[in-house]
Design a protein around this motif. Structure first.
Motif, short mmCIF file in Angstrom:
data_model
loop_
_atom_site.label_atom_id
_atom_site.label_comp_id
_atom_site.label_asym_id
_atom_site.label_seq_id
_atom_site.Cartn_x
_atom_site.Cartn_y
_atom_site.Cartn_z
N THR A 1 28.42 68.92 30.57
CA THR A 1 28.65 70.35 30.81
C THR A 1 29.92 70.51 31.63
O THR A 1 30.08 69.85 32.66
CB THR A 1 27.48 71.00 31.57
N GLU B 1 28.50 70.02 25.67
CA GLU B 1 28.91 69.17 24.56
C GLU B 1 28.03 67.94 24.47
O GLU B 1 27.67 67.34 25.49
CB GLU B 1 30.37 68.75 24.75
N ASN C 1 22.72 76.16 26.68
CA ASN C 1 23.07 76.42 28.08
C ASN C 1 21.91 77.24 28.63
O ASN C 1 21.82 78.44 28.36
CB ASN C 1 24.39 77.17 28.20
N SER D 1 30.14 76.91 23.63
CA SER D 1 31.04 77.52 24.61
C SER D 1 30.69 78.99 24.84
O SER D 1 30.43 79.73 23.87
CB SER D 1 32.49 77.41 24.14
N ASN D 2 30.67 79.40 26.11
CA ASN D 2 30.36 80.79 26.46
C ASN D 2 31.16 81.22 27.67
O ASN D 2 31.42 80.43 28.57
CB ASN D 2 28.88 80.96 26.79
N HIS E 1 26.93 81.10 20.35
CA HIS E 1 28.19 80.44 20.65
C HIS E 1 29.31 81.47 20.77
O HIS E 1 29.41 82.40 19.98
CB HIS E 1 28.48 79.45 19.52
N ARG E 2 30.14 81.31 21.78
CA ARG E 2 31.32 82.15 22.05
C ARG E 2 30.97 83.58 22.45
O ARG E 2 31.84 84.43 22.54
CB ARG E 2 32.27 82.16 20.84
N CYS F 1 30.02 71.41 20.45
CA CYS F 1 30.34 71.97 21.75
C CYS F 1 30.00 73.45 21.76
O CYS F 1 30.56 74.23 20.97
CB CYS F 1 31.81 71.75 22.08
N GLU G 1 31.11 75.03 28.86
CA GLU G 1 31.02 74.26 27.62
C GLU G 1 29.93 73.20 27.77
O GLU G 1 29.93 72.44 28.74
CB GLU G 1 32.34 73.58 27.30
#
Length: 292
Positions: free
Chosen positions: A211, A276, A164, A284-285, A118-119, A282, A274
């Motif tokens: 998405t 979710e 993802n 997120s990248n 994530h991130r 959620c 994102e």
């Protein structure tokens, strides 16, 4: 308002890999308490201790703000990371081959190294600009089994997370009978942001999956519309391979990936994706070009 579900994450902070419970106030680091027993969350799940570890965070103050940590893949070294392809009705129609959905699922394998947390940025390689997104729900196996009956399938799930399932599209067409090449580029996909313990069927049976790319909804569907539901997936996969604790099964993406636009819309540096799902979170990248 529904209560926020329990969330336990793998992360890196102060130069070490750790795990802890994520709260609105920050992350409660449980590594000092459990690090000598469990190397990571896979070992927690193998021991059947997920609920115990989460409960230990009750009433404790966070050790880290989310911004202070690097989120890692929740299960760093699963024995198996299995992906289900073409698992929503509209997704099957995207292929425009006139064929009905097949009677059994398409399945392929990914390596853990092909995912980031994530991130973290998804990595676009220099060999192709065709980096695409696929938002999916992931089930994490908690109880080993072979030839698991459909009615017993949920007893074998320990936790849920998101994926993802980033793909290099032109590389999935390099051969006739497989997609392995396009699905396993280092850091091309992500899993996370954390694990949510699986407790009741309503966490899976009919939840929204969305998405977004740069805030625009690209994929949106509900798990109740999956061609092969979660119970079937666990039962079918366990027919040919023994599922063990920590195995992750990525369960399929709705219509709307970038490849299906005319012309196709590929991910590029600066984009934010994102994924979710209700009751999970959620993921997120961003996107970066590979530094060669």
């Amino acid at each position: 308002m529904k209560p926020i579900p329990a969330r336990i994450a793998a992360f890196r902070a102060k130069g070490a890999a750790r795990f802890g419970v994520v709260t609105e106030a920050g992350i409660i680091d449980l590594t000092p308490d459990y690090g000598s027993r469990f190397a990571g969350l896979k070992e927690v799940i193998e021991a059947g201790a997920l609920e115990e570890v989460i409960a230990a965070a009750e009433g404790r103050a966070p050790a880290f703000a989310e911004a202070e940590v690097e989120f890692l893949i929740p299960i760093a070294d699963p024995e198996k990371l299995i992906c289900i392809g073409v698992n929503f009705p509209d997704r099957n129609a995207e292929y425009k081959d006139g064929q009905a959905a097949p009677g059994r699922p398409s399945i392929f394998i990914r390596f853990a190294r092909s995912f980031t947390g994530h991130r973290q940025a998804l990595i676009r390689p220099p060999e192709s600009p065709q980096l695409d997104y696929e938002g999916e729900v992931v089930i994490v196996i908690g109880k080993a089994g072979r030839r698991i009956a459909r009615e017993d399938a949920y007893d074998h799930i320990a936790a849920l997370t998101l994926c993802n399932e980033g793909t290099i599209r032109d590389w999935v067409r390099h051969a006739k009978f497989n997609v392995t090449q396009g699905k396993n580029w280092d850091g091309s996909g992500s899993i996370g942001p954390w694990l949510v313990p699986f407790r009741t069927a309503d966490q899976l049976d009919d939840i929204a999956l969305i998405t977004r790319v740069n805030g625009e909804i690209r994929q949106q569907d509900r798990t109740s519309r999956m061609i092969y539901d979660f119970r079937y997936i666990v039962s079918y996969v366990s027919t040919f391979t023994t599922l063990v604790p920590g195995d992750m099964i990525v369960c399929g993406t709705p219509t709307g990936a970038g490849a299906r636009f005319d012309p196709p819309v590929w991910l590029k540096p600066g984009d934010v994706i994102e994924v979710e799902a209700e009751g999970i979170g959620c993921l997120s990248n961003g996107v970066e070009d590979e530094r060669c």
